[in-house]
Design an enzyme around this catalytic site. Structure first.
Site, short mmCIF file in Angstrom:
data_model
loop_
_atom_site.label_atom_id
_atom_site.label_comp_id
_atom_site.label_asym_id
_atom_site.label_seq_id
_atom_site.Cartn_x
_atom_site.Cartn_y
_atom_site.Cartn_z
N GLY A 1 -8.05 -6.04 11.90
CA GLY A 1 -8.91 -6.07 10.64
C GLY A 1 -8.52 -4.87 9.76
N ASP A 2 -7.79 -4.90 8.73
CA ASP A 2 -7.32 -3.88 8.30
C ASP A 2 -7.33 -4.05 6.65
OD1 ASP A 2 -5.10 -5.68 8.10
OD2 ASP A 2 -3.96 -4.07 9.31
N GLU B 1 0.66 -1.16 0.16
CA GLU B 1 -0.04 0.09 -0.07
C GLU B 1 1.00 1.22 0.12
OE1 GLU B 1 -3.87 -1.81 2.61
OE2 GLU B 1 -1.96 -0.93 3.60
N ASP C 1 -2.31 -15.65 23.05
CA ASP C 1 -1.72 -15.91 21.60
C ASP C 1 -1.93 -17.34 21.10
OD1 ASP C 1 -0.03 -13.78 19.25
OD2 ASP C 1 -0.17 -16.37 18.86
N LYS D 1 3.55 6.79 2.86
CA LYS D 1 4.15 5.66 3.80
C LYS D 1 3.96 4.55 2.51
CE LYS D 1 2.40 3.02 7.18
NZ LYS D 1 2.28 2.49 8.31
#
Lengths: 342, 342
Positions: B226-227, B56, B161, B69
């Site tokens: 969630g991205d 991205e 985790d 970025k």
């Protein structure tokens, strides 16, 4: 580590390899990538416009390599001692997203723009073309001249610019390299009788650098300076006089000369001509117009080429751009080892 | 010359300044920029998706400074010894388009993500919050813990985790820094009784890290993993249980947890809470959810902060990124001086 070609190394490499050799080799890379156009993830560039100019990000990727260029366009920069266009670019590995190669692209963009012009002219100009008119003798002009000689064998030039100092600079740079240069008293005089006309000016305005009455049958027009909304160089009547070829239709509709035309104005994407899927020049009298705005695949090709070409030289450095902890989930450990515990 | 903070300098600077001081100072920069939200040129990031992951470009600019970025997200990277997320970023001068500052941003993204979480939690979590549950103890987790302690004074953690080695790493890094850490046998156990729940996992899939029955009245949920499209962490029923706050609505609709909800699902952009234009937490029983995907302004703030903070140190190099001929129209002269004439 990421390989990095800075300005100093780019200059040294370009001089050592020779600009004309670079241009002809780069045309090979650009043509190969245009030839596999449909394999690319393509998107119009992302532009941030301000009253001063524009800053753009231009990404393109195939299934193995991702590339992008940062580039600005600030027409009033030269008046303040800065370059109109500066740029740098990056290649990355699609499989893990790591950047692998970075390069200055101010010089490289000048090379790739000229290489693209020559690639297109080789297909669209008349095969017997003997003289190029250059309207605008700024930063891009010498690269254009060298590309036309390297790729099409044309060494005869007529040039014009509003700025006499820029013309003088062009002649000073190019005459010693064996070009036959006529300095014209006007754009119309420069264009008269030329086989190929390159317009390459930088006003951020709707200018008419070339008017319809200057266009002669059989000309190939290489229009490069219209490249953002509100910035054009050609009398729109010219676009009706010939056939218009573009890089990537969705981007050129917004940025190119055809922003002056209706949304359904017919154009041909050049890659289709290259692949034999669309007609290019079909007669000696036809006027062909390359409405060039610069597309991300050209930068991708240029970066690939430089990456490959410098690989066996020492014209690059290595920079520490990507944090690489031994345990990939222990990014903090890079710092933690140095932080006092409490 | 462009100032450049490479990985080595970032690590040295972060250790010398101290991660918690960095986080609290960075929150000041991020909050200042969120507070002038409407001044920014904003655009959803430009993403290139492949079966491996995503690359991205995230631009943002105000009237003086442009920043962007480069960042990747490759969930299977750690299995091959690579970081899931690596990044670097650049600031440029809007008035002439020249890049002025470049930095590694793998570490810096971890800092800015944690700083953003803490900034939002300071506004939305209950003021008496005492314990944070961390679901996911990968690269981001230590930075989250340090941010909550530095900004909210919370040092009590429960963690979980799927990867026991990642939990062990977290405890090894954080216990010596004075945190009170409970390692939970399940996500549900970690969450039980917590005041703030951070979900930070990296599967590129619709996962349910947090289910609706785990959510208790008054909780603040900081949902970070969630991205991107197809990548969520929350049971959608949770989104109906509380009030959802986002960074930039047009981007979060595509990338965030709310991609699971109808297009008209109500959310509040956080900057409006910060400026008093929208309500944040209105009762002690309310569930607040920060559906965080990471927005370009946060990177802009982080870059601004590091640029300012290192300016008076020696934690940067200078790189030769922009060609700068004496005559701005004589770019070719840089090479021409070295090319043999014929």
């Amino acid at each position: 580590m990421t390989r990095f070609v800075d300005v100093r190394n780019m200059v040294r490499w370009a001089a050592a390899r020779g600009p004309e050799r670079i241009l002809s080799e780069m045309v090979g890379y650009v043509e190969a990538d245009f030839g596999r156009w449909e394999e690319f993830d393509k998107t119009p560039r992302v532009a941030s416009h301000t009253p001063y100019g524009v800053i753009e990000l231009m990404p393109a990727s195939d299934s193995e390599t991702y590339g992008f260029k940062y580039v600005n366009g600030h027409p009033s920069n030269p008046a303040h001692g800065f370059q109109t266009v500066t740029a740098f670019g990056v290649l990355a590995d699609v499989s893990n997203g790591y950047p692998t190669f970075m390069s200055e692209m101010t010089l490289l963009t000048a090379f790739r723009t000229a290489a693209t012009s020559a690639m297109v002219a080789r297909k669209l100009a008349r095969p017997d073309a003997k003289r190029v008119a250059l309207i605008g003798t700024g930063s891009q002009s010498e690269f254009q001249a060298l590309a036309f000689r390297s790729v099409l064998g044309i060494a005869k030039l007529s040039v014009w610019d509003t700025d006499p100092a820029a013309v003088e600079k062009f002649v000073r740079n190019m005459a010693p390299l064996g070009f036959d240069i006529a300095v014209a008293p006007s754009a119309a005089e420069a264009v008269r009788g030329a086989d190929i006309v390159t317009t390459c000016t930088a006003d951020k305005a709707k200018a008419v650098i070339l008017s319809a009455d200057m266009v002669e049958p059989g000309m190939h027009i290489n229009a490069m300076g219209g490249d953002c909304p509100g910035k054009t160089e050609l009398d729109p009547a010219i676009l009706d006089r010939g056939d218009v070829f573009v890089e990537f239709d969705p981007q050129t509709r917004v940025e190119g000369e055809i922003q002056q035309m209706p949304a359904d104005f017919p154009v041909t994407e050049f890659w289709q001509v290259l692949n034999g899927q669309a007609a290019g020049r079909t007669s000696a009298d036809q006027v062909t117009i390359f409405d060039s705005v610069g597309f991300a695949i050209e930068d991708f090709s240029a970066l690939r080429y430089v990456r490959d070409a410098v690989a066996t030289t020492d014209f690059f450095d290595e920079i520490d751009l990507v944090a690489n902890p031994d345990d990939p989930k222990d990014l903090f450990g890079l710092i933690g080892a140095l932080v006092p515990t409490g």
